[in-house]
Write an enzyme that holds these catalytic residues in place. Sequence first.
Site, PDB file in Angstrom:
ATOM      1  N   ASN A   9       0.855  -0.919   0.128  1.00 26.18           N
ATOM      2  CA  ASN A   9      -0.116  -0.045   0.251  1.00 26.18           C
ATOM      3  C   ASN A   9       0.944   1.134  -0.114  1.00 26.18           C
ATOM      4  OD1 ASN A   9      -1.588   1.796   0.429  1.00 26.18           O
ATOM      5  ND2 ASN A   9      -2.302   1.401   2.787  1.00 26.18           N
ATOM      6  N   TRP A  10       1.009   1.791  -1.126  1.00 26.95           N
ATOM      7  CA  TRP A  10       1.716   3.188  -1.318  1.00 26.95           C
ATOM      8  C   TRP A  10       1.250   4.187  -0.644  1.00 26.95           C
ATOM      9  CZ3 TRP A  10       4.242   3.065  -6.913  1.00 26.95           C
ATOM     10  CH2 TRP A  10       4.862   1.900  -7.242  1.00 26.95           C
ATOM     11  N   LYS A  11       0.023   4.343  -0.435  1.00 26.70           N
ATOM     12  CA  LYS A  11      -0.494   5.543   0.459  1.00 26.70           C
ATOM     13  C   LYS A  11      -0.263   6.852  -0.803  1.00 26.70           C
ATOM     14  CE  LYS A  11      -0.134   3.528   4.691  1.00 26.70           C
ATOM     15  NZ  LYS A  11       0.021   3.598   6.079  1.00 26.70           N
ATOM     16  N   HIS A  98      -9.403   1.221   5.196  1.00 25.21           N
ATOM     17  CA  HIS A  98      -8.026   1.418   5.943  1.00 25.21           C
ATOM     18  C   HIS A  98      -8.053   2.449   7.260  1.00 25.21           C
ATOM     19  CE1 HIS A  98      -3.813   2.936   6.379  1.00 25.21           C
ATOM     20  NE2 HIS A  98      -3.645   1.689   5.805  1.00 25.21           N
ATOM     21  N   GLU A 100      -6.681   4.840   8.025  1.00 21.45           N
ATOM     22  CA  GLU A 100      -6.561   6.222   7.467  1.00 21.45           C
ATOM     23  C   GLU A 100      -8.054   6.751   7.026  1.00 21.45           C
ATOM     24  OE1 GLU A 100      -2.963   5.766   5.408  1.00 21.45           O
ATOM     25  OE2 GLU A 100      -1.819   5.351   7.280  1.00 21.45           O
ATOM     26  N   GLU A 170      -5.028  -4.908  10.795  1.00 19.60           N
ATOM     27  CA  GLU A 170      -4.022  -3.658  11.126  1.00 19.60           C
ATOM     28  C   GLU A 170      -4.096  -3.223  12.212  1.00 19.60           C
ATOM     29  OE1 GLU A 170      -2.227  -2.593   7.086  1.00 19.60           O
ATOM     30  OE2 GLU A 170      -3.947  -1.305   7.242  1.00 19.60           O
ATOM     31  N   GLY A 176       2.738   2.541  10.599  1.00 13.35           N
ATOM     32  CA  GLY A 176       3.726   3.778  10.348  1.00 13.35           C
ATOM     33  C   GLY A 176       4.364   4.129  11.644  1.00 13.35           C
ATOM     34  N   SER A 216       3.686  -1.745  10.316  1.00 13.69           N
ATOM     35  CA  SER A 216       4.960  -1.778  10.535  1.00 13.69           C
ATOM     36  C   SER A 216       5.745  -3.310  10.314  1.00 13.69           C
ATOM     37  CB  SER A 216       5.409  -1.567  12.110  1.00 13.69           C
ATOM     38  OG  SER A 216       5.082  -0.043  11.960  1.00 13.69           O
ATOM     39  N   GLY A 237       3.039  -1.204   4.213  1.00 13.36           N
ATOM     40  CA  GLY A 237       3.209   0.257   3.943  1.00 13.36           C
ATOM     41  C   GLY A 237       4.420   0.894   3.504  1.00 13.36           C
ATOM     42  N   GLY A 238       5.076   1.306   4.438  1.00 11.04           N
ATOM     43  CA  GLY A 238       6.379   2.041   4.255  1.00 11.04           C
ATOM     44  C   GLY A 238       7.466   0.992   3.647  1.00 11.04           C
TER      45      GLY A 238
HETATM   46  P1  PGA Z   1       3.111   0.504   7.457  1.00  8.99           P
HETATM   47  O1  PGA Z   1       1.492   0.620   6.845  1.00  8.99           O
HETATM   48  O2  PGA Z   1       3.646  -0.794   6.864  1.00  8.99           O
HETATM   49  O3  PGA Z   1       3.743   1.630   7.069  1.00  8.99           O
HETATM   50  O4  PGA Z   1       2.811   0.497   8.871  1.00  8.99           O
HETATM   51  C1  PGA Z   1       0.671  -0.331   6.838  1.00  8.99           C
HETATM   52  C2  PGA Z   1      -0.704   0.119   6.163  1.00  8.99           C
HETATM   53  O5  PGA Z   1      -0.978   1.055   6.266  1.00  8.99           O
HETATM   54  O6  PGA Z   1      -1.062  -0.594   5.511  1.00  8.99           O
END
Ligand code: PGA
Length: 253
Positions: A9-11, A98, A100, A170, A176, A216, A237-238
């Site tokens: 997930n590149w966001k 998600h 966010e 998650e 993050g 993470s 994500g990251g």
């Molecule tokens: P992260 O994000 O790996 O940067 O913690 C995961 C996600 O939001 O799907």
Amino acid sequence: MRRKIVAGNWKMNMSYEDGQALVSEIIHLYKEEANSEVEVIIAPPAIYLQSFYSLISKEKSFSLSAQNCHTEKKGAFTGEISASMLHAIHCQYVIVGHSERRMYFHESHEFLRKKIDATLSENLIPIFCCGELTEDRLSGRHIDIVKKQLEESLFHLPESLFEKVIIAYEPVWAIGTGETATPDQAQEMHHHIREFIAQKYNQQLASKIPLLYGGSCNALNAASLFSQADIDGGLIGGASLRARDFLEIIKSF
Ligand code: PGA
């Protein structure tokens, strides 16, 4: 044997050029080093999906996901993208729920339920995210919170549609932050999720649904997470923004 899946997930990250280079590098490394049983899903910003399709269309283990879609098929929803529009450009998955989006865009259980219906009605597969806040875990309510998220937005589906869904657990406190759930914490929740599915539907269906862990997850901790009985991969994500890290996660099964 359940599917093994790693989704990135590149966001709202990566320039167009850097994104193209990243996808090409991931494909290259995957072919050189990875076990081709692992399905890779890349969720770049929506505006890149159409052109990235030409990069992945010949790679049978790769597919594209949108990070969001709207509940309606069309209409006066300025700035939104419908599931049918995503389907038309060969996108196969959509991340729904998600944290966010729940947090910054105030997406409710009911709105997410409509998104789930919208994606499935266009033959897109939802990657449904669930997970608790720090305070929910500290107060011991984390399992109830996740159960409610599933009940309110997913468990209305008939079995024939539910069987298509991917679920990503998650914990919000891990996203993050660099603070990953321990393999035991993640496994405990995944086990409960599978139990909830078995109670609502049946054991056979529960044993088929891919359950991903996200928060993470990185090249160092992926193997200990993926070795847990009910963890079938990750939503990353990251670490999905760096080809080498992402590949090491793909190789962690
Ligand atoms: P992260 O994000 O790996 O940067 O913690 C995961 C996600 O939001 O799907």
